[in-house]
Design a protein around this motif. Structure first.
Motif: not given
Length: 617
Positions: A231-246
């Motif tokens: 598997l090759k994985i690329s991209g981004f995840v959001g920082k935990p402090e900016f997590a949303k309710k949705t």
């Protein structure tokens, strides 16, 4: 007996297939955009009117089609992508089943214009309900233009099942985002009712995300990059402090195709374990590249679900890659194995023996032993004062002024602190036993017939709902001004929804000083609403509007009141004081419909003494 099995006519078979492929206007948008990508276009325009119910048009500058191909493209199971069943496991394109255009043409008015680079003129075909009405030569630019008008014109029942324009538009934009995110090397434009909504130039993946979700998104992204044999994985995840309710900003792409996978989503949640607040969800934009032979994308009509050969390995790799990125960029706590040289033993002390300190203790010392009796000689230098007996402790208390016995009558003793209440004792006892909170979830109160049990969260929802609904109706809500303006950032589409609800929000007490494409400034909020809750309220409201909670037969005012009540209501697990419990109880039974919450769920129940007695039989 006569035969009863017969072949369906082509137009009926196409309509049945359309029921699987085309569920709403967004389904048409997805199919047409994917066809344009397969045609090799580098610029794609999407034009919609009335959320796609009146018009959906996709214009690309791809390689176009010949006159024969243009006609065959509307036949069922006609495709240029596969020649044999083995090709299903070597797919590198979007469409391959050859059902999309045939299904769309069965339930709409379709006009296709196409031209190849080597031709001087192009070709046009007009189809209405699977019937070709005209086919001619036309002057058109290179590429293909497909216009789909009057969707479900011949199936009114299906048209009646469509939601409001706002909801259908949101689904169209979601599909547009999914395709645009998967292909940052292609320029995309979206025009809604004559106005430009998105203009996404060719860019890298990070810039494409920022162009769609706003400039503030850039600081929220943590890159993820992992390359293995599987598997090759690329991209981004959001920082935990900016997590949303949705869960709005969660995207998985497998070989440039958007998919939904609860199993892989759980891998991301596991990687963020301990970093997110309860009830919030991390954002992610991840591209997974796997061998096409290890996946099956032909298990769902909309091709949004994929079957993997080895899901467990993908789960482990994905979870590890995300955890590694969070640790690498100091988002998650990591173990530091570096040795601190300041804690090392100095060279001058190395190899030397450490002297053990000696402590001398008089083992024969007994503080309760009479001093008159002989004791063993202490081994230490401790000296104790000579006191013959306890009576000697009172020697010397006589005052120089020969104070008489009567002086002790003037002594005053401190009394213990007393809690004085403004209520009588009898009333205080009765008041303390009026309500009782059980497990920080239910409020129990005694009534003449027995017992009353109230769900505090649902009850408070009902109270707030009727208050907000009253304020929205009379348009006289009180507002508390903020000392400093509160600036919040949203995506372009979220700002559109807030603009639609701006007037109603102002009637509840919100005051907006400025709203632009990706941010808004708030200078006033409804009375009793904490400043920290404002962003949560607006996010929940946007989510409810997108998912049409409640349904379209309710007004926007009702939706706003319910959404705000749901966000601000007392949560399960919150401890309430006695006066707060009684106030909630009194406010609930002052409502017009205290029996149910705004979402028609039971707010309280009663249990009579007879029912309790029967429990002990």
């Amino acid at each position: 007996m006569a035969d009863i099995i017969q072949l369906l006519p082509d137009h009926v078979a196409n309509q049945i297939a359309a029921g699987e492929v085309v569920q709403r206007p967004a389904s048409v948008v997805k199919e047409l955009l994917e066809n344009a990508i397969d045609a090799g276009a580098d610029t794609i325009k999407l034009i919609i009117k009335d959320a796609g119910k009146t018009l959906i048009q996709v214009i690309d500058n791809g390689k176009g089609m010949s006159q024969t191909d243009a006609r065959l493209s509307f036949e069922r199971h006609a495709t240029s992508k596969i020649r044999s069943a083995e090709d299903l496991f070597q797919l590198h394109t979007k469409g391959f089943r050859g059902e999309a255009l045939a299904s769309i043409a069965a339930i709409a008015h379709v006009e296709l214009k196409t031209k190849q680079p080597q031709d001087d003129v192009g070709h046009t075909i007009v189809i209405e309900g699977s019937t070709v009405t005209s086919q001619d030569i036309v002057v058109t630019p290179q590429g293909t233009s497909v216009s789909v008008k009057n969707l479900f014109f011949n199936i009114p029942a299906r048209r009646n099942f469509l939601k409001s324009d706002a909801v259908e538009l949101r689904h169209v934009i979601d599909e547009f985002h999914r395709v645009a995110l998967a292909h940052p090397s292609i320029g995309f434009m979206l025009y809604n009712n004559g106005s430009e909504s998105f203009n996404l130039p060719v860019s890298n993946y990070r810039q494409r995300i920022v162009n769609i979700f706003g400039n503030k998104t850039n600081e929220k992204l943590v890159p993820v990059d992992e390359d293995t044999e599987v598997l090759k994985i690329s991209g981004f995840v959001g920082k935990p402090e900016f997590a949303k309710k949705t869960r709005g900003e969660q995207y998985f792409f497998v070989n440039d195709r958007f998919i939904k996978s609860a199993y892989l989503n759980h891998a991301i949640s596991s990687a963020f374990e301990g970093l997110l607040k309860n009830g919030t969800h991390a954002s992610y934009f991840l591209n997974l590249t796997v061998d096409p032979q290890t996946i099956d994308i032909n298990i769902h009509p909309t091709k949004t679900e994929i079957k993997f050969d080895d899901e467990h390995t993908l789960y482990a790799l994905l979870r590890s890659a995300v955890k590694h990125s969070l640790g690498q960029f100091n988002i998650a706590p990591v173990l530091d194995f570096e040795r601190n040289p300041n804690l090392d033993t100095p060279y001058s002390y190395k190899g030397n023996n450490t002297d053990i300190p000696k402590v001398e203790v008089d083992k024969a010392f007994n503080p309760f032993q009479d001093e008159a009796k002989p004791v063993s000689k202490p081994s230490s230098t401790y000296k104790k004062e000579n006191t013959s007996s306890w009576e000697s402790l009172y020697v010397g208390l006589e005052s120089k002024g020969n104070t008489s016995q009567q002086d002790f009558t003037e002594l005053h003793f401190e009394s213990e602190e007393q809690n004085i209440s403004i209520f009588d004792d009898d009333n205080q006892v009765e008041k303390a036993n009026t309500t009782y909170q059980l497990h920080n979830k239910y409020i129990i109160s005694a009534i003449k017939s027995g017992m009353l049990v109230i769900d505090q969260h649902r009850a408070h929802q009902r109270v707030l709902y009727e208050d907000f609904l009253r304020n929205l109706t009379i348009k006289e809500a009180a507002s508390q001004q903020l000392l400093f303006p509160l600036q919040l950032h949203f995506s372009i589409q979220d700002i559109v929804i807030i603009n639609q609800l701006k007037a109603d929000l102002e009637h509840t007490g919100f005051v907006f000083s400025n709203i632009d494409d990706t941010s808004l400034d708030i200078t006033g909020v409804p009375v009793g609403v904490p400043e920290s809750e404002v962003s949560i309220i607006l996010e929940q409201l946007i989510s409810d509007v997108e998912n049409e909670v409640p349904e379209s037969n309710f007004s926007a005012t009702d939706l706003l009141a319910k959404s705000m009540a749901k966000s601000l209501a007392i949560k399960t697990g919150q401890s309430l004081q006695k006066d707060e419990q009684e106030h909630l109880l009194n406010k609930l039974f002052a409502c017009k419909e205290p029996n149910v919450s705004p979402t028609n769920r039971t707010a309280f129940i009663t249990m009579s003494v007879d029912e309790l007695d029967r429990k002990f039989i």
